[in-house]
Each structure stands twice: as structure tokens, then as C-alpha cells.
Design a protein around this motif. Structure first.
Motif, short mmCIF file in Angstrom:
data_model
loop_
_atom_site.label_atom_id
_atom_site.label_comp_id
_atom_site.label_asym_id
_atom_site.label_seq_id
_atom_site.Cartn_x
_atom_site.Cartn_y
_atom_site.Cartn_z
N SER A 129 0.86 -1.18 0.00
CA SER A 129 0.00 0.00 0.00
C SER A 129 0.89 1.22 0.00
O SER A 129 1.67 1.43 0.93
N PRO A 130 0.81 2.02 -1.05
CA PRO A 130 1.67 3.20 -1.11
C PRO A 130 1.18 4.29 -0.15
O PRO A 130 0.22 4.98 -0.43
N PHE A 157 9.50 -0.55 -0.26
CA PHE A 157 9.67 -1.56 -1.29
C PHE A 157 10.09 -0.96 -2.62
O PHE A 157 9.58 -1.32 -3.66
N GLY A 158 11.00 -0.02 -2.61
CA GLY A 158 11.47 0.55 -3.87
C GLY A 158 10.75 1.85 -4.18
O GLY A 158 10.49 2.66 -3.31
N SER A 175 4.22 2.70 -9.70
CA SER A 175 4.88 1.68 -8.89
C SER A 175 4.02 0.42 -8.87
O SER A 175 2.79 0.49 -9.02
N PRO A 176 4.62 -0.75 -8.71
CA PRO A 176 3.83 -1.99 -8.71
C PRO A 176 2.91 -2.07 -7.50
O PRO A 176 3.24 -1.59 -6.42
#
Length: 119
Positions: free
Chosen positions: A32-33, A40-41, A47-48
Motif C-alpha cells: 500500500s503506497p 519496497f522501492g 509503482s507496482p
């Protein structure tokens, strides 16, 4: 108010399925952004949403699982709620074989015709 809530709950429950995983299954981890948090990058629009398949090590609670995270993810706790997991179904087309790629020394390359689409 109570009849309205129960009616809405019945509509919502028709679309829901209970998620259960077994030990040694593989699942995708949904990231969850959150604003300003970068674990996570890359963060951002492209983003994925989910990252690589992880193995389930243990069923901790009713809806909680422990995953086998990589060592470089040591700042992330390995226990996740079932809402953060997506089932991974193994598909051979997901695997990229690097043996097919042939590298040559130097900056030159040769173009090869794959298919003629129109004349």
C-alpha cells in the motif's frame, strides 16, 4: 437503520470470498503506497501494486500469516493480514528464460525480421 445496514451487508457479502492459504503456498504481497513511506522501492503512480511471490511459513492467527521475506527486507515485519495477500498461481509464461538471450561483445547489434504484418 438496522434493516438498511443488514441489506447493504448482504449485497456486499455476495461479492466477497473468504481467503485462506495453506502453509508452503505462494502469495503476492500487496504494497500500500502510503505518503512519504518508501519500503519496497519506488513510490508513485506507476509503482507496482504487488511484489514477488513469497512463501507462507506459518498460519499465525485467524486471518494472519507469516511470510518468508528476504533478508534485505529486515526492516519490514514478516506477519501480514490476509487483506494484504493475493494468491499466486504458478504459470510457466511468468518465467523468463535468460538462456535464449545471446550477448555479443561490442556496441553493435543485428536486426532480425520476426514477422511481416502488411505488404
Amino acid at each position: 437503520m438496522k434493516p438498511t445496514q443488514s441489506r447493504q451487508k448482504s449485497y456486499a457479502d455476495n461479492k466477497r470470498k473468504p481467503l485462506e492459504f495453506k502453509i508452503e503456498d505462494y502469495v503476492f504481497l500487496k504494497i500500500s503506497p502510503t505518503k512519504g513511506v518508501k519500503r519496497f522501492g519506488k513510490t508513485g503512480k506507476l509503482s507496482p501494486r504487488c511484489i514477488r511471490p513469497f512463501e507462507i511459513l506459518e498460519h499465525v492467527g485467524i486471518m494472519v500469516y507469516q511470510l518468508a521475506l528476504l533478508l534485505n527486507r529486515s526492516n519490514v515485519h514478516p506477519i501480514f493480514h490476509v487483506s494484504m495477500l493475493r494468491k499466486y498461481v504458478h504459470d510457466p509464461s511468468h518465467v523468463i528464460h535468460y538462456d535464449d538471450v545471446q550477448l555479443q561483445n561490442g556496441p553493435t547489434y543485428e536486426e532480425q525480421l520476426v514477422a511481416i504484418l502488411n505488404r
